[in-house]
Design a protein around this motif. Structure first.
Motif, PDB file in Angstrom:
ATOM      1  N   GLY A   1       0.816  -1.210   0.000  1.00 55.53           N
ATOM      2  CA  GLY A   1       0.000   0.000   0.000  1.00 55.53           C
ATOM      3  C   GLY A   1       0.849   1.259   0.000  1.00 55.53           C
ATOM      4  O   GLY A   1       0.603   2.195  -0.757  1.00 55.53           O
ATOM      5  N   GLU A   2       1.875   1.260   0.843  1.00 54.54           N
ATOM      6  CA  GLU A   2       2.763   2.417   0.911  1.00 54.54           C
ATOM      7  C   GLU A   2       3.540   2.570  -0.394  1.00 54.54           C
ATOM      8  O   GLU A   2       3.721   3.674  -0.901  1.00 54.54           O
ATOM      9  CB  GLU A   2       3.739   2.294   2.087  1.00 54.54           C
ATOM     10  CG  GLU A   2       3.083   2.459   3.441  1.00 54.54           C
ATOM     11  CD  GLU A   2       2.534   1.151   4.006  1.00 54.54           C
ATOM     12  OE1 GLU A   2       2.561   0.118   3.295  1.00 54.54           O
ATOM     13  OE2 GLU A   2       2.054   1.167   5.140  1.00 54.54           O
ATOM     14  N   ILE A   3       3.994   1.447  -0.958  1.00 55.60           N
ATOM     15  CA  ILE A   3       4.730   1.496  -2.221  1.00 55.60           C
ATOM     16  C   ILE A   3       3.826   2.005  -3.333  1.00 55.60           C
ATOM     17  O   ILE A   3       4.222   2.865  -4.127  1.00 55.60           O
ATOM     18  CB  ILE A   3       5.335   0.121  -2.561  1.00 55.60           C
ATOM     19  CG1 ILE A   3       6.444  -0.207  -1.560  1.00 55.60           C
ATOM     20  CG2 ILE A   3       5.866   0.098  -3.994  1.00 55.60           C
ATOM     21  CD1 ILE A   3       6.988  -1.616  -1.668  1.00 55.60           C
ATOM     22  N   LEU A   4       2.589   1.480  -3.393  1.00 49.95           N
ATOM     23  CA  LEU A   4       1.648   1.939  -4.418  1.00 49.95           C
ATOM     24  C   LEU A   4       1.408   3.440  -4.290  1.00 49.95           C
ATOM     25  O   LEU A   4       1.411   4.174  -5.281  1.00 49.95           O
ATOM     26  CB  LEU A   4       0.329   1.172  -4.317  1.00 49.95           C
ATOM     27  CG  LEU A   4      -0.759   1.574  -5.319  1.00 49.95           C
ATOM     28  CD1 LEU A   4      -0.276   1.423  -6.757  1.00 49.95           C
ATOM     29  CD2 LEU A   4      -2.016   0.736  -5.075  1.00 49.95           C
ATOM     30  N   PHE A   5       1.216   3.925  -3.065  1.00 48.39           N
ATOM     31  CA  PHE A   5       1.015   5.353  -2.842  1.00 48.39           C
ATOM     32  C   PHE A   5       2.218   6.162  -3.324  1.00 48.39           C
ATOM     33  O   PHE A   5       2.071   7.184  -3.994  1.00 48.39           O
ATOM     34  CB  PHE A   5       0.741   5.639  -1.361  1.00 48.39           C
ATOM     35  CG  PHE A   5       0.592   7.105  -1.066  1.00 48.39           C
ATOM     36  CD1 PHE A   5      -0.582   7.772  -1.370  1.00 48.39           C
ATOM     37  CD2 PHE A   5       1.631   7.824  -0.504  1.00 48.39           C
ATOM     38  CE1 PHE A   5      -0.722   9.133  -1.118  1.00 48.39           C
ATOM     39  CE2 PHE A   5       1.508   9.176  -0.244  1.00 48.39           C
ATOM     40  CZ  PHE A   5       0.327   9.829  -0.556  1.00 48.39           C
ATOM     41  N   LEU A   6       3.424   5.705  -2.995  1.00 48.13           N
ATOM     42  CA  LEU A   6       4.632   6.425  -3.413  1.00 48.13           C
ATOM     43  C   LEU A   6       4.779   6.425  -4.932  1.00 48.13           C
ATOM     44  O   LEU A   6       5.158   7.442  -5.521  1.00 48.13           O
ATOM     45  CB  LEU A   6       5.872   5.804  -2.759  1.00 48.13           C
ATOM     46  CG  LEU A   6       5.996   6.013  -1.247  1.00 48.13           C
ATOM     47  CD1 LEU A   6       7.151   5.196  -0.700  1.00 48.13           C
ATOM     48  CD2 LEU A   6       6.160   7.483  -0.917  1.00 48.13           C
ATOM     49  N   VAL A   7       4.461   5.309  -5.575  1.00 50.32           N
ATOM     50  CA  VAL A   7       4.534   5.248  -7.039  1.00 50.32           C
ATOM     51  C   VAL A   7       3.531   6.218  -7.651  1.00 50.32           C
ATOM     52  O   VAL A   7       3.858   6.973  -8.578  1.00 50.32           O
ATOM     53  CB  VAL A   7       4.300   3.812  -7.556  1.00 50.32           C
ATOM     54  CG1 VAL A   7       4.089   3.790  -9.071  1.00 50.32           C
ATOM     55  CG2 VAL A   7       5.467   2.911  -7.170  1.00 50.32           C
ATOM     56  N   LEU A   8       2.305   6.219  -7.137  1.00 51.23           N
ATOM     57  CA  LEU A   8       1.294   7.143  -7.655  1.00 51.23           C
ATOM     58  C   LEU A   8       1.721   8.595  -7.460  1.00 51.23           C
ATOM     59  O   LEU A   8       1.510   9.438  -8.333  1.00 51.23           O
ATOM     60  CB  LEU A   8      -0.060   6.883  -6.982  1.00 51.23           C
ATOM     61  CG  LEU A   8      -0.724   5.553  -7.305  1.00 51.23           C
ATOM     62  CD1 LEU A   8      -1.971   5.357  -6.441  1.00 51.23           C
ATOM     63  CD2 LEU A   8      -1.061   5.443  -8.781  1.00 51.23           C
ATOM     64  N   THR A   9       2.321   8.881  -6.329  1.00 48.44           N
ATOM     65  CA  THR A   9       2.796  10.239  -6.050  1.00 48.44           C
ATOM     66  C   THR A   9       3.907  10.633  -7.019  1.00 48.44           C
ATOM     67  O   THR A   9       3.896  11.733  -7.575  1.00 48.44           O
ATOM     68  CB  THR A   9       3.296  10.346  -4.595  1.00 48.44           C
ATOM     69  OG1 THR A   9       2.215  10.030  -3.724  1.00 48.44           O
ATOM     70  CG2 THR A   9       3.819  11.731  -4.280  1.00 48.44           C
ATOM     71  N   GLU A  10       4.855   9.730  -7.244  1.00 49.78           N
ATOM     72  CA  GLU A  10       5.962  10.007  -8.163  1.00 49.78           C
ATOM     73  C   GLU A  10       5.485  10.196  -9.601  1.00 49.78           C
ATOM     74  O   GLU A  10       6.043  10.991 -10.345  1.00 49.78           O
ATOM     75  CB  GLU A  10       6.986   8.867  -8.126  1.00 49.78           C
ATOM     76  CG  GLU A  10       7.878   8.888  -6.927  1.00 49.78           C
ATOM     77  CD  GLU A  10       8.788  10.096  -6.906  1.00 49.78           C
ATOM     78  OE1 GLU A  10       9.451  10.384  -7.925  1.00 49.78           O
ATOM     79  OE2 GLU A  10       8.835  10.785  -5.875  1.00 49.78           O
ATOM     80  N   ARG A  11       4.457   9.462 -10.005  1.00 49.54           N
ATOM     81  CA  ARG A  11       3.998   9.489 -11.387  1.00 49.54           C
ATOM     82  C   ARG A  11       2.915  10.531 -11.642  1.00 49.54           C
ATOM     83  O   ARG A  11       2.555  10.772 -12.787  1.00 49.54           O
ATOM     84  CB  ARG A  11       3.467   8.108 -11.772  1.00 49.54           C
ATOM     85  CG  ARG A  11       4.547   7.042 -11.723  1.00 49.54           C
ATOM     86  CD  ARG A  11       4.008   5.690 -12.064  1.00 49.54           C
ATOM     87  NE  ARG A  11       3.609   5.600 -13.462  1.00 49.54           N
ATOM     88  CZ  ARG A  11       4.437   5.327 -14.468  1.00 49.54           C
ATOM     89  NH1 ARG A  11       5.707   5.119 -14.231  1.00 49.54           N
ATOM     90  NH2 ARG A  11       3.989   5.250 -15.697  1.00 49.54           N
ATOM     91  N   GLU A  12       2.416  11.165 -10.582  1.00 49.58           N
ATOM     92  CA  GLU A  12       1.306  12.104 -10.712  1.00 49.58           C
ATOM     93  C   GLU A  12       1.584  13.165 -11.772  1.00 49.58           C
ATOM     94  O   GLU A  12       2.587  13.867 -11.718  1.00 49.58           O
ATOM     95  CB  GLU A  12       1.041  12.768  -9.358  1.00 49.58           C
ATOM     96  CG  GLU A  12      -0.209  13.595  -9.339  1.00 49.58           C
ATOM     97  CD  GLU A  12      -0.548  14.088  -7.938  1.00 49.58           C
ATOM     98  OE1 GLU A  12      -1.624  14.660  -7.782  1.00 49.58           O
ATOM     99  OE2 GLU A  12       0.253  13.905  -7.012  1.00 49.58           O
ATOM    100  N   GLU A  13       0.674  13.234 -12.738  1.00 52.69           N
ATOM    101  CA  GLU A  13       0.727  14.187 -13.849  1.00 52.69           C
ATOM    102  C   GLU A  13       1.990  14.062 -14.703  1.00 52.69           C
ATOM    103  O   GLU A  13       2.339  14.964 -15.452  1.00 52.69           O
ATOM    104  CB  GLU A  13       0.549  15.616 -13.337  1.00 52.69           C
ATOM    105  CG  GLU A  13      -0.812  15.827 -12.684  1.00 52.69           C
ATOM    106  CD  GLU A  13      -1.111  17.287 -12.420  1.00 52.69           C
ATOM    107  OE1 GLU A  13      -0.867  18.103 -13.315  1.00 52.69           O
ATOM    108  OE2 GLU A  13      -1.604  17.585 -11.321  1.00 52.69           O
ATOM    109  N   LYS A  14       2.694  12.923 -14.594  1.00 49.71           N
ATOM    110  CA  LYS A  14       3.902  12.696 -15.393  1.00 49.71           C
ATOM    111  C   LYS A  14       3.767  11.466 -16.288  1.00 49.71           C
ATOM    112  O   LYS A  14       4.298  11.462 -17.386  1.00 49.71           O
ATOM    113  CB  LYS A  14       5.120  12.484 -14.488  1.00 49.71           C
ATOM    114  CG  LYS A  14       5.491  13.656 -13.628  1.00 49.71           C
ATOM    115  CD  LYS A  14       6.665  13.274 -12.744  1.00 49.71           C
ATOM    116  CE  LYS A  14       6.826  14.245 -11.595  1.00 49.71           C
ATOM    117  NZ  LYS A  14       7.790  13.756 -10.613  1.00 49.71           N
TER     118      LYS A  14
END
Length: 101
Positions: A30-43
């Motif tokens: 869950g934490e990894i998925l959140f971090l990936v989504l944060t890193e990829r946001e609008e990119k």
């Protein structure tokens, strides 16, 4: 950032087929998925296919705040496609469980 987040963030498209990885302690899925989504946001793109509605994600991702944050990141400026069809794999699994019981 963990190696998994770095690797997933660098990919062209991340496709996640289930939410099973959201369970566990430490820096879990869950934490990894959140971090990936944060890193990829609008990119970059992320695609997730699941049989569970957003309201049911807390069954797998048991931290309600983390689950809400994941859904928030995932749905921001998103295109959500609901097919309205039943899952062949889910039906097959349920039938197998009934046969085995």
């Amino acid at each position: 950032m963990t190696e998994a987040v770095t690797t997933a963030s660098a990919a062209g498209v991340v496709v996640r087929g289930d939410l099973a990885g959201c369970q566990g302690g430490g820096l879990g899925g869950g934490e990894i998925l959140f971090l990936v989504l944060t890193e990829r946001e609008e990119k970059a793109s992320v695609a997730i296919a699941t049989n569970e509605s957003f309201s049911g994600w807390t069954k797998t991702c048991t931290d309600p705040r983390l689950c809400a944050a994941i859904v928030d990141r995932l749905t921001f400026k998103a295109t959500i496609i609901e097919t309205g069809t039943d899952s062949y794999r889910l039906a097959l699994t349920k039938n197998q469980q009934l046969t085995d019981a």
